[in-house]
Write a protein that holds these residues in place. Sequence first.
Motif, short mmCIF file in Angstrom:
data_model
loop_
_atom_site.label_atom_id
_atom_site.label_comp_id
_atom_site.label_asym_id
_atom_site.label_seq_id
_atom_site.Cartn_x
_atom_site.Cartn_y
_atom_site.Cartn_z
N VAL A 190 0.84 -1.21 0.00
CA VAL A 190 0.00 0.00 0.00
C VAL A 190 0.87 1.25 0.00
O VAL A 190 0.59 2.21 -0.73
CB VAL A 190 -0.96 -0.01 1.21
N GLY A 191 1.94 1.24 0.81
CA GLY A 191 2.82 2.40 0.86
C GLY A 191 3.43 2.70 -0.48
O GLY A 191 3.44 3.86 -0.94
N ALA A 192 3.94 1.67 -1.18
CA ALA A 192 4.57 1.89 -2.47
C ALA A 192 3.55 2.37 -3.49
O ALA A 192 3.80 3.31 -4.26
CB ALA A 192 5.22 0.58 -2.95
N PRO A 203 4.50 10.98 1.11
CA PRO A 203 5.70 10.42 0.49
C PRO A 203 6.02 11.06 -0.86
O PRO A 203 7.19 11.31 -1.17
CB PRO A 203 5.35 8.93 0.30
N ALA A 204 4.96 11.37 -1.64
CA ALA A 204 5.18 11.99 -2.94
C ALA A 204 5.79 13.38 -2.78
O ALA A 204 6.68 13.77 -3.53
CB ALA A 204 3.86 12.07 -3.72
N ALA A 237 9.26 4.21 -2.89
CA ALA A 237 10.24 3.75 -1.90
C ALA A 237 9.95 4.37 -0.53
O ALA A 237 9.93 3.68 0.49
CB ALA A 237 11.66 4.10 -2.36
N PHE A 238 9.70 5.69 -0.52
CA PHE A 238 9.38 6.37 0.73
C PHE A 238 8.13 5.77 1.38
O PHE A 238 8.08 5.55 2.59
CB PHE A 238 9.16 7.87 0.49
N GLY A 239 7.10 5.53 0.54
CA GLY A 239 5.87 4.95 1.06
C GLY A 239 6.11 3.59 1.70
O GLY A 239 5.60 3.29 2.78
N LEU A 257 9.43 11.17 7.57
CA LEU A 257 10.31 11.14 6.39
C LEU A 257 10.33 12.49 5.70
O LEU A 257 11.39 12.98 5.30
CB LEU A 257 9.80 10.09 5.40
N LEU A 258 9.13 13.09 5.58
CA LEU A 258 9.06 14.41 4.92
C LEU A 258 9.83 15.44 5.73
O LEU A 258 10.58 16.25 5.16
CB LEU A 258 7.60 14.84 4.76
#
Lengths: 294, 277
Positions: free
Chosen positions: B22-24, B206-207, B226-228, B257-258
Amino acid sequence: MFRLLVEPFRDAYMQRALVEIVVLSALAGVVSVYVLLRRLAFVGDALTHTIFPGIAVAFVAGQSLFVGALVAGLLSALLLTAATRIRGIDHDAALGVLVGAFFSLGVVIVSTQSSYTADLTALLFGRILTVDTAEIVETTGIAVGVLVVLGLTHKELVLRAFDPVTAEAMGYRTLLLDLVVNGLVALVVVAGVRAVGTVLVIALLVVPGAIARLVSERIGPMIVVAVGAAGLCGYLGLAASYEASLNHGVRLGSGSTVVVALTLAFVLTAALATLVRRWRRRPAASRPAIAASA
Amino acid sequence: MRVLDQLSSPLIRRALLEAVLVGALCGAVGVHVLLRRLPFFTLALSHATFPGVVLAGILGVSVYLGGAVAALGLVLAVATIGSTRRLEASTATGVALAGAFALGVLLQSAQSSATRNLAGFLVGDILTVNAGDLAMTALFGLVVVVALAAFHKELVLSAFDAIGARAAGYSASRLDVLVLAIVALTVVTSIRAVGTILSVALLVTPALAARQWTTSIGRMMVLGAAFGAVAGVAGIAASAQWDVAGGSAIALAASGLLAVTVAIQQARSLPRRLGFT
């Protein structure tokens, strides 16, 4: 008719709910017009979510939820205003990030408690039928404060909404004006969220203004229509949920019934407005004489 | 790290896999959400899936089906209200959002077991993901990735230059519908993991972090994915470590992360801003 519209409000708790709804409608109805003018629907919705961690912290710490909501509301209004001013980051994206960060922080805090589910539900959907007198007093206090500030800054806010460049050139501080509007929206959310839940608050902040916009283009009449529509739908929604729950065995949540009433009112108004516009657009010859001469 | 000790449990393994998938997916689709300035619409979409999910629960059909039908309804409602011209898009979205969400609550309150699964729908319940959910996520993810890859050029062109795209013979409205459908499918896919309210966090954060590192759309999507995925793993680990809600921990990890990304970028540009170079 009497039975449907008057009888539900014989009980003290229904009267308190009605008073709370009417006060909130007057408050949110007025503010919703500014929300519409400044296109702040997303900001309003964001604020209903960002207030959550404040309530969660106050809840876990055993402090007043009202104070927690107030602190989080004003803080997030400040952050939202700042975020929409950062260059290179789209406003909407900044709002989306803030909503996600604040709301999930709130959920994480509440999820450490055992009564997690029930608390979350109460916050999101409110408990208008258990509103007490102290809450009504708090709501009324906020309403008076917000309306006074709006009265004092009305001219500047409208100028800022329609012509930001001129406002800036005339020496008004638009950042300050934005902060005022976002702060007022946050106060409405704080006033309403504990009693009626985030769902009803966001509806009260957006739908009355939208209904009013369909009816009029002038700000004065729009405010009157918005307050009237919000109050009327609040009253009818409460009566409907009482009737359905007591006499028909269908348990309708009171807060959400009010929102559904508001949404229906919007749909009806939109349909009527479309019909009226079509009628006016018809060539004069095909209209009855009276309409043509008017 | 308690999550390492618990890796033997199929529960945690499934949750981790779901979080990564889901994250990706959200990280990659999120780039298009940002390009087209759709965050508010995404939030509305995520709220609007709620009545569908509740109704699906009542009728006993698939949660995904209910969410998808409700999302479709919202897209139509926003388009209809927006076409009245007197109301601009954000107001139309706000009205549809409030109405749809209230409808969900109303449906839920009419149920006898009122608050049973409510929190699960709203903020996700990733530890209860089963093999069927995983298969569904993988399938939806595959469809979305194939669609994104097949129409990449057209989507990017129409996002940056709608007039140019129309002049080049592409149907702008068809591409709009395609993007909205992709976003809707992604939101529906993430319901089980992060719930209806927090999917917007995974679709935007993430985007946005990825956009701070690169200007190439393709690289941004890979980096966003990748971040997701990293946020998904970190969130599950945090959830196991401190026993907090999984879906929200994932959203919070994405925000972290952001924040790190923005801090690094600020630090890197510091010498330039101070006039050293």
